[in-house]
Design an enzyme around this catalytic site. Structure first.
Site, short mmCIF file in Angstrom:
data_model
loop_
_atom_site.label_atom_id
_atom_site.label_comp_id
_atom_site.label_asym_id
_atom_site.label_seq_id
_atom_site.Cartn_x
_atom_site.Cartn_y
_atom_site.Cartn_z
N LYS A 119 43.39 36.40 32.71
CA LYS A 119 43.16 37.64 33.46
C LYS A 119 41.68 37.74 33.82
O LYS A 119 40.81 37.39 33.00
CB LYS A 119 43.61 38.84 32.61
CG LYS A 119 43.56 40.18 33.37
CD LYS A 119 44.11 41.31 32.51
CE LYS A 119 44.08 42.64 33.23
NZ LYS A 119 44.59 43.75 32.43
N SER A 147 48.22 46.57 34.43
CA SER A 147 47.22 46.05 35.34
C SER A 147 47.17 44.53 35.37
O SER A 147 46.58 43.97 36.27
CB SER A 147 45.84 46.60 34.95
OG SER A 147 45.47 46.11 33.67
N SER A 203 49.19 47.39 29.81
CA SER A 203 49.00 46.41 30.89
C SER A 203 49.55 45.03 30.64
O SER A 203 49.51 44.19 31.54
CB SER A 203 47.51 46.27 31.20
OG SER A 203 47.15 47.30 32.04
N1 GLN Z 1 48.24 52.01 33.27
C1 GLN Z 1 47.30 52.27 32.25
C2 GLN Z 1 46.00 52.75 32.83
O1 GLN Z 1 45.90 52.82 34.00
C3 GLN Z 1 47.10 51.07 31.38
C4 GLN Z 1 46.21 50.05 31.95
C5 GLN Z 1 45.83 48.96 30.98
O2 GLN Z 1 46.45 48.80 29.92
N2 GLN Z 1 44.75 48.26 31.31
O3 GLN Z 1 45.10 53.08 32.14
#
Ligand code: GLN
Length: 463
Positions: free
Chosen positions: A62, A137, A162
């Site tokens: 990532k 994400s 995410s």
């Molecule tokens: N959807 C969540 C957020 O926007 C989690 C994102 C993540 O785990 N990086 O914060």
């Protein structure tokens, strides 16, 4: 080809990584045109013949994890030209075991999102239907696996879901470890008290292999705990047979409530019932503080993220443009250009939460709620060995459906993943069925450091 088979062939000399890896990179490059799952593909990967647990395996990372000399943007224009001078600890560990870093995967800017639509670069597309979201994400991380049958391992990160969410939407396995099990050194932080680096793969075994390599103590990360194990033994057939019988699966009723698609509930419930044939027992439980999890999560995550983003001002970090005006004017011109809409929204909200006089009202209160959520889980694990629920309330939505959602509606989609993330528990997504061709995920949540247990359950049934 599966990783296990690939490793066997490398071992026997039937596959030479020096020949195979360039071919794999070429294939990934082609597929990337359709699915946009890479921000940067490593066209000249360092191919070693190092013997190790990941010998010759292509690994994708990532893009919020630093790779020496390989562009690392965290999905943001503000880091568009950032080439780290060091490797994150997990990258070092992967390379030491013979893994080969072939690309950096697409993500929501700094990890801010659930659908991978808050990206400064191309949006990744769901390989099961390119008009649908890959999930966020770590969208690119899941797409890279789901778009082909290449023997890839994918390293992702979760703050509030995410890893689980894109794994669920794309139909792959995604393991988020206990907070602290994997070093965060070299991770571009979103929210330090929540961030966890984990692994996605095409099987529970792949995740177990990846975790065995990346978990461990790191003196560069004071929150790293230092458990090291060979997790693949937990997905061994004999171990599974002995392990599951007599175990208790907790099913939290709050995770099957309003807002969760009926068909998703049905598929997941049927999947849970399959464990009964292996001798496990199902028990309905309650996690009453679930209803406060979203608010607590977004307060903590936004407060911490707005602090983290303040370093990107064009001096030491971030886009450097021509210096004009005074310091404030310069910083705001850099930040206006460099940050996307959602990052700006989170800076505003997070800064508001941290304003003088509001500390007790928001941040400290959210921390108290977090404590209650942890207690909820602790109580549940006194009676149960693992918990099971749907990973996401619905299948991957279409891009045009997402457009009509308000930011608050998008945040609400994380309802099933934020609580275990707040509690720092390990969890894994297991693809267990489909609705109209789109994958549905079962979420297996374990007690702290029970990665072996959730892997064992994840590997028990072939779906
Ligand atoms: N959807 C969540 C957020 O926007 C989690 C994102 C993540 O785990 N990086 O914060």
């Amino acid at each position: 080809m599966r990783i296990k088979e690939y490793l066997r062939k490398v071992e026997k000399g039937e596959i030479l990584p020096s020949k195979e890896i360039p071919r794999i990179v070429e294939k990934l490059d082609k597929l990337n045109e359709k699915y946009s799952c890479f921000i940067t593909l490593n066209k000249n990967p360092r191919i070693t013949s190092k013997k190790g647990r990941l010998r010759g395996i292509p690994v994708v990372i990532k893009d919020c994890i630093c790779t020496k000399g390989l562009r690392t943007t965290s999905g943001s224009k503000i880091l568009e030209n950032y080439f780290p001078v060091f490797n994150a600890t997990i990258v070092k560990r992967i390379e030491e075991e013979g893994g080969i870093i072939v690309g950096k995967t697409s993500m929501d800017e700094f990890g801010f999102g659930t659908f991978c639509t808050n990206c400064a670069f191309n949006l990744p597309k769901n390989p099961h239907d390119i008009t649908r979201s890959a999930g966020g994400s770590s969208g690119g991380a899941a797409v890279a696996l789901a778009m082909s049958d290449l023997p890839l391992l994918s390293i992702a990160e979760s703050t509030g879901g995410s890893i689980s969410c894109p794994a669920s939407f794309c139909g792959v396995y995604g393991l988020t470890p206990t907070y602290g099990l994997v070093s965060r050194y070299g991770l571009i932080d979103y929210s330090n008290s929540l961030d966890k680096i984990g692994v996605m793969g095409k099987s529970a075994w792949d995740c177990a292999l990846g975790l065995s390599v990346i978990a461990g103590k790191d003196s560069n990360d004071q929150t790293s705990i230092g458990e090291e194990k060979d997790y693949t033994r937990f997905v061994n057939k004999k171990y599974i047979e002995k392990n599951i019988s007599g175990k208790i699966i907790g099913v939290p009723k709050e995770y099957f409530g309003k807002g969760v698609d009926k068909q998703v509930k049905k598929i997941v419930m049927n999947a849970i019932k399959k464990y009964e044939s292996l001798g496990a027992k199902i028990k309905e439980i309650s996690l009453p503080y679930t209803k406060y999890a979203l608010s607590a999560y977004y307060v903590i995550a936004l407060a911490e993220s707005s602090t983290n983003l303040s370093k990107f001002c064009g001096l030491r970090y971030g886009l450097a443009t021509e210096i004009k005006g005074n310091a404030d004017e310069y910083f705001s011109s850099v930040r206006t250009k460099g940050f996307g809409k959602e990052a700006k929204r989170r800076i505003l909200l997070g800064t508001y939460i941290r304003m003088k006089g509001y500390r007790n009202k928001y941040y400290l209160k959210a921390l108290k709620v977090r404590k209650l959520i942890i207690e909820d889980f602790k109580k549940a694990f006194e009676k149960c060995n693992v918990l099971m629920a749907p990973t996401m309330p619905f299948i991957a939505p279409k891009f045009n459906e997402i457009k009509s959602l308000t930011p608050a509606q998008q945040y609400a989609s994380d309802i099933l993943t934020v609580a275990p993330n707040l509690a720092g528990l390990p969890m894994i997504n297991v693809p267990v069925g489909k609705i109209n061709g789109m994958p549905v995920g079962l979420h297996i949540i374990g007690n702290h450091f029970e990665e072996g247990e959730i892997l064992s359950f994840a590997g028990a049934i072939k779906w």
